[in-house]
Design a protein around this motif. Structure first.
Motif, PDB file in Angstrom:
ATOM      1  N   PHE A  71      25.259  20.566  84.706  1.00 17.24           N
ATOM      2  CA  PHE A  71      26.203  20.327  84.356  1.00 17.24           C
ATOM      3  C   PHE A  71      25.359  20.392  82.381  1.00 17.24           C
ATOM      4  CE2 PHE A  71      25.781  16.108  87.178  1.00 17.24           C
ATOM      5  CZ  PHE A  71      26.900  15.980  87.142  1.00 17.24           C
ATOM      6  N   ILE A  72      26.919  21.374  82.028  1.00 19.31           N
ATOM      7  CA  ILE A  72      26.391  22.053  80.483  1.00 19.31           C
ATOM      8  C   ILE A  72      27.625  21.795  79.922  1.00 19.31           C
ATOM      9  CG2 ILE A  72      26.561  23.859  79.665  1.00 19.31           C
ATOM     10  CD1 ILE A  72      26.309  26.006  82.364  1.00 19.31           C
ATOM     11  N   THR A  73      27.058  20.711  78.919  1.00 17.60           N
ATOM     12  CA  THR A  73      27.207  19.908  77.787  1.00 17.60           C
ATOM     13  C   THR A  73      27.347  20.034  76.737  1.00 17.60           C
ATOM     14  OG1 THR A  73      26.340  18.362  77.640  1.00 17.60           O
ATOM     15  CG2 THR A  73      27.555  18.037  79.276  1.00 17.60           C
ATOM     16  N   VAL A  74      27.122  21.608  75.950  1.00 19.43           N
ATOM     17  CA  VAL A  74      26.478  21.696  74.473  1.00 19.43           C
ATOM     18  C   VAL A  74      28.179  22.503  74.531  1.00 19.43           C
ATOM     19  CG1 VAL A  74      24.368  22.660  75.279  1.00 19.43           C
ATOM     20  CG2 VAL A  74      25.918  24.416  75.619  1.00 19.43           C
ATOM     21  N   GLY A  75      28.186  21.953  72.689  1.00 19.97           N
ATOM     22  CA  GLY A  75      29.671  23.328  72.161  1.00 19.97           C
ATOM     23  C   GLY A  75      28.977  22.441  70.983  1.00 19.97           C
ATOM     24  N   ALA A  76      29.739  23.450  69.684  1.00 25.78           N
ATOM     25  CA  ALA A  76      29.449  23.774  68.157  1.00 25.78           C
ATOM     26  C   ALA A  76      31.007  24.198  67.590  1.00 25.78           C
ATOM     27  CB  ALA A  76      28.418  24.716  68.207  1.00 25.78           C
ATOM     28  N   GLY A  77      31.403  23.406  66.478  1.00 27.89           N
ATOM     29  CA  GLY A  77      32.545  24.015  66.000  1.00 27.89           C
ATOM     30  C   GLY A  77      32.878  22.651  64.796  1.00 27.89           C
ATOM     31  N   ARG A  78      33.639  23.862  63.972  1.00 31.67           N
ATOM     32  CA  ARG A  78      34.866  22.145  62.800  1.00 31.67           C
ATOM     33  C   ARG A  78      35.564  22.797  62.683  1.00 31.67           C
ATOM     34  NH1 ARG A  78      33.871  24.469  56.977  1.00 31.67           N
ATOM     35  NH2 ARG A  78      32.170  25.957  56.854  1.00 31.67           N
ATOM     36  N   VAL A  79      36.287  21.575  62.634  1.00 30.79           N
ATOM     37  CA  VAL A  79      37.806  22.212  62.016  1.00 30.79           C
ATOM     38  C   VAL A  79      38.104  23.349  60.472  1.00 30.79           C
ATOM     39  CG1 VAL A  79      40.085  21.436  61.553  1.00 30.79           C
ATOM     40  CG2 VAL A  79      38.699  20.543  63.383  1.00 30.79           C
ATOM     41  N   ALA A  80      38.231  23.898  60.032  1.00 31.88           N
ATOM     42  CA  ALA A  80      37.727  24.974  58.821  1.00 31.88           C
ATOM     43  C   ALA A  80      38.522  25.928  58.879  1.00 31.88           C
ATOM     44  CB  ALA A  80      36.370  25.528  58.318  1.00 31.88           C
ATOM     45  N   LYS A  81      39.024  26.446  58.647  1.00 30.36           N
ATOM     46  CA  LYS A  81      39.705  28.117  57.834  1.00 30.36           C
ATOM     47  C   LYS A  81      38.914  29.218  58.211  1.00 30.36           C
ATOM     48  CE  LYS A  81      43.223  26.274  54.211  1.00 30.36           C
ATOM     49  NZ  LYS A  81      43.721  27.028  53.029  1.00 30.36           N
ATOM     50  N   PHE A  82      39.101  30.470  58.939  1.00 28.79           N
ATOM     51  CA  PHE A  82      38.390  31.090  58.920  1.00 28.79           C
ATOM     52  C   PHE A  82      37.762  32.181  58.255  1.00 28.79           C
ATOM     53  CE2 PHE A  82      37.274  35.848  60.512  1.00 28.79           C
ATOM     54  CZ  PHE A  82      37.016  35.737  61.557  1.00 28.79           C
ATOM     55  N   ASP A  83      38.130  31.681  57.223  1.00 29.88           N
ATOM     56  CA  ASP A  83      37.630  32.342  55.811  1.00 29.88           C
ATOM     57  C   ASP A  83      36.561  31.611  55.642  1.00 29.88           C
ATOM     58  OD1 ASP A  83      38.869  30.710  54.588  1.00 29.88           O
ATOM     59  OD2 ASP A  83      40.037  32.234  52.965  1.00 29.88           O
ATOM     60  N   ASN A  84      36.577  29.998  55.455  1.00 31.73           N
ATOM     61  CA  ASN A  84      35.427  29.906  55.075  1.00 31.73           C
ATOM     62  C   ASN A  84      34.130  29.314  55.863  1.00 31.73           C
ATOM     63  OD1 ASN A  84      34.917  26.016  54.766  1.00 31.73           O
ATOM     64  ND2 ASN A  84      35.148  27.352  53.110  1.00 31.73           N
ATOM     65  N   LEU A  85      34.353  29.581  57.249  1.00 29.94           N
ATOM     66  CA  LEU A  85      33.216  29.924  58.296  1.00 29.94           C
ATOM     67  C   LEU A  85      32.182  31.003  57.358  1.00 29.94           C
ATOM     68  CD1 LEU A  85      34.665  29.694  61.431  1.00 29.94           C
ATOM     69  CD2 LEU A  85      33.712  28.176  60.490  1.00 29.94           C
ATOM     70  N   SER A  86      31.172  30.819  57.305  1.00 31.03           N
ATOM     71  CA  SER A  86      29.903  31.934  57.514  1.00 31.03           C
ATOM     72  C   SER A  86      30.040  32.327  58.877  1.00 31.03           C
ATOM     73  CB  SER A  86      28.485  31.563  56.723  1.00 31.03           C
ATOM     74  OG  SER A  86      27.853  30.647  58.311  1.00 31.03           O
ATOM     75  N   GLU A  87      29.645  33.828  59.082  1.00 26.85           N
ATOM     76  CA  GLU A  87      29.405  34.648  59.643  1.00 26.85           C
ATOM     77  C   GLU A  87      28.136  33.612  60.537  1.00 26.85           C
ATOM     78  OE1 GLU A  87      26.645  38.993  60.900  1.00 26.85           O
ATOM     79  OE2 GLU A  87      27.682  38.330  58.974  1.00 26.85           O
ATOM     80  N   LYS A  88      26.867  33.186  60.332  1.00 24.80           N
ATOM     81  CA  LYS A  88      26.012  32.288  60.288  1.00 24.80           C
ATOM     82  C   LYS A  88      26.476  31.745  61.852  1.00 24.80           C
ATOM     83  CE  LYS A  88      22.816  32.366  56.238  1.00 24.80           C
ATOM     84  NZ  LYS A  88      24.093  32.402  55.817  1.00 24.80           N
ATOM     85  N   GLU A  89      27.679  30.866  61.395  1.00 26.09           N
ATOM     86  CA  GLU A  89      28.697  29.382  61.858  1.00 26.09           C
ATOM     87  C   GLU A  89      29.124  30.604  62.702  1.00 26.09           C
ATOM     88  OE1 GLU A  89      30.604  26.170  60.421  1.00 26.09           O
ATOM     89  OE2 GLU A  89      29.912  27.801  58.574  1.00 26.09           O
ATOM     90  N   VAL A  90      29.821  31.628  62.655  1.00 27.78           N
ATOM     91  CA  VAL A  90      30.598  32.132  63.697  1.00 27.78           C
ATOM     92  C   VAL A  90      29.681  32.788  64.879  1.00 27.78           C
ATOM     93  CG1 VAL A  90      31.903  34.458  63.695  1.00 27.78           C
ATOM     94  CG2 VAL A  90      32.573  33.516  61.995  1.00 27.78           C
ATOM     95  N   ASN A  91      28.676  33.102  64.161  1.00 20.10           N
ATOM     96  CA  ASN A  91      27.501  33.724  65.521  1.00 20.10           C
ATOM     97  C   ASN A  91      27.200  32.422  66.486  1.00 20.10           C
ATOM     98  OD1 ASN A  91      27.311  36.825  65.133  1.00 20.10           O
ATOM     99  ND2 ASN A  91      25.947  35.876  63.749  1.00 20.10           N
ATOM    100  N   MET A  92      26.905  31.418  65.222  1.00 21.19           N
ATOM    101  CA  MET A  92      26.506  30.262  66.300  1.00 21.19           C
ATOM    102  C   MET A  92      27.139  30.013  67.609  1.00 21.19           C
ATOM    103  SD  MET A  92      25.174  26.072  64.793  1.00 21.19           S
ATOM    104  CE  MET A  92      27.088  25.436  64.320  1.00 21.19           C
ATOM    105  N   GLU A  93      28.412  29.434  66.623  1.00 21.51           N
ATOM    106  CA  GLU A  93      29.767  29.333  67.943  1.00 21.51           C
ATOM    107  C   GLU A  93      30.080  30.274  69.058  1.00 21.51           C
ATOM    108  OE1 GLU A  93      33.313  28.091  66.464  1.00 21.51           O
ATOM    109  OE2 GLU A  93      32.743  27.169  64.161  1.00 21.51           O
TER     110      GLU A  93
END
Length: 384
Positions: A71-93
């Motif tokens: 069972f693979i249940t991992v996931g990450a993300g937040r409701v945000a405008k694209f320009d508010n996401l850092s490159e770190k967050e984009v890579n992590m998601e």
């Protein structure tokens, strides 16, 4: 199912699955992999493995060669405008929602396509099926993993395997997050867990929980007019304050001289990365604060630390670790336990106690090679 691996099973849906599965008398072992265990394990069938999946490669999973269900249940993300996401967050998601899942499936693919019964369920998201403004990277990465599952299921069929990968596309599930270490009511997650287990037994390839009640009309509206659906979705999230400005990513900071780099340094960095998504390391210009000299120049020490896979960014440290927060808004400050109780760190603790997004993690001292030992050996050789 006798030996089960749940990747991302320390909270929410993964934990609900573990609790449902452990009641089955045929189940012998449930292995849970996660970064931090939010719950107390009271059943001897459940074994927890603390791992940061952003660091470890797929070979880590070789130790679970006896499993017959995944069972693979991992996931990450937040409701945000694209320009508010850092490159770190984009890579992590992208890494968590797609790359890690792909690597895990690859690691176990020989089992999946074998003649033996092997059950697999992967949690994607309804967001990957519809226009998902303000959830763009999350939705896109979940859509990618769904496309992967569809293709693999065709390959499994053409290769003669009876096994299939179940793609679970839930929407919002209450009880999948924790606040102040207190668990929210996970009954909704347990209901979905029961549906997933039943769908696996029936060898289904797709499960959309609450489909008839909620998501059928959502999917139909999106199919009929994706643009209008997207506009309505955007406005709904804005009007209902669903957008979050605070990054989801956890940033850690550690400082040190890192002279005569050795395994003790490596273990500290590895342990720090276990706690955070993005590790910043500050390298001291010299060791004058310890009345010692350094053997390796600053630039070379920084380059050595920068090359370690657990490290995401290297800076020249500041005189005070708390001052670094002005340039790196870290959430976790890592330091050896020998500093606990000192005037300096008592001051830090008092300052950080006024904030809700930062804490100090003290690592216990462990015996290993030390810079002091290496300096002594070098000095002895020079004298001789």
């Amino acid at each position: 199912m006798k030996n089960i691996l749940i990747v991302g099973g320390t909270s929410g849906l993964g934990w609900a699955l573990a609790n449902e599965l452990v009641a089955n008398e045929q189940v012998e072992n449930i292995y849970i992999i996660g970064r931090t265990l939010h719950n107390e394990i009271t059943n001897s069938k459940i074994k927890f493995f603390a791992q940061n999946l952003l660091v470890n490669d797929s070979s880590y999973f070789k130790q679970f060669s006896n499993i017959d269900a995944l069972f693979i249940t991992v996931g990450a993300g937040r409701v945000a405008k694209f320009d508010n996401l850092s490159e770190k967050e984009v890579n992590m998601e992208i890494d968590i929602n797609y790359k890690i899942i792909t690597k895990i499936l690859k690691q176990f693919y020989s089992k999946i396509q074998s003649s033996d019964d092997f059950k697999v369920a992967v949690i994607s998201s309804i967001a990957g099926m519809i226009n998902s403004p303000l959830f763009s990277v999350y939705g896109a990465s979940k859509a990618a993993v769904s496309a992967l599952i569809q293709s693999l299921n065709i390959e499994l069929e053409k290769n003669g395997s009876n096994n299939r990968i179940l793609d679970v596309k839930p929407g919002h599930i209450a009880g999948t997050r924790f606040a102040n270490n207190q668990e929210i009511d996970i009954k909704p997650a347990q209901k979905v867990a029961i549906e997933i287990i039943a769908a696996l037994e029936e060898k289904k390839q797709l499960l959309i929980p609450n489909y008839e009640e909620t998501y059928k009309q959502v999917i139909d509206r999106n199919r009929n007019d994706p643009h209008e659906f997207g506009i309505n979705s955007y406005d709904y999230k804005i009007d209902n304050n669903r957008v979050t400005e605070k990054p989801q990513i956890k940033i850690g900071y550690m400082s040190g001289t890192f002279d005569l780099f050795h395994v003790g340094h490596l273990n500290m960095l590895k342990k720090a990365k276990q706690y955070c998504d993005y590790l910043v390391v500050g390298v001291h210009k010299d060791a004058s604060h310890k009345n010692k000299t350094v053997f390796v120049p600053l630039e070379e020490r920084m380059e050595i630390v920068r090359s370690i896979k657990y490290v995401d960014e290297v800076i020249v440290s500041l005189p005070e670790d708390n001052e670094v927060r002005n340039i790196i808004p870290y959430n976790l400050l890592f330091v050896g336990s020998d500093y606990k109780g000192t005037e300096r760190f008592k001051r830090y603790e008092e300052e950080f106690s006024q904030l809700d997004d930062v804490e100090i993690i003290y690592f216990p001292y462990t015996k290993s090679t030390s810079s002091t030992q290496l300096r002594a050996a070098i000095s002895k050789d020079n004298k001789e």
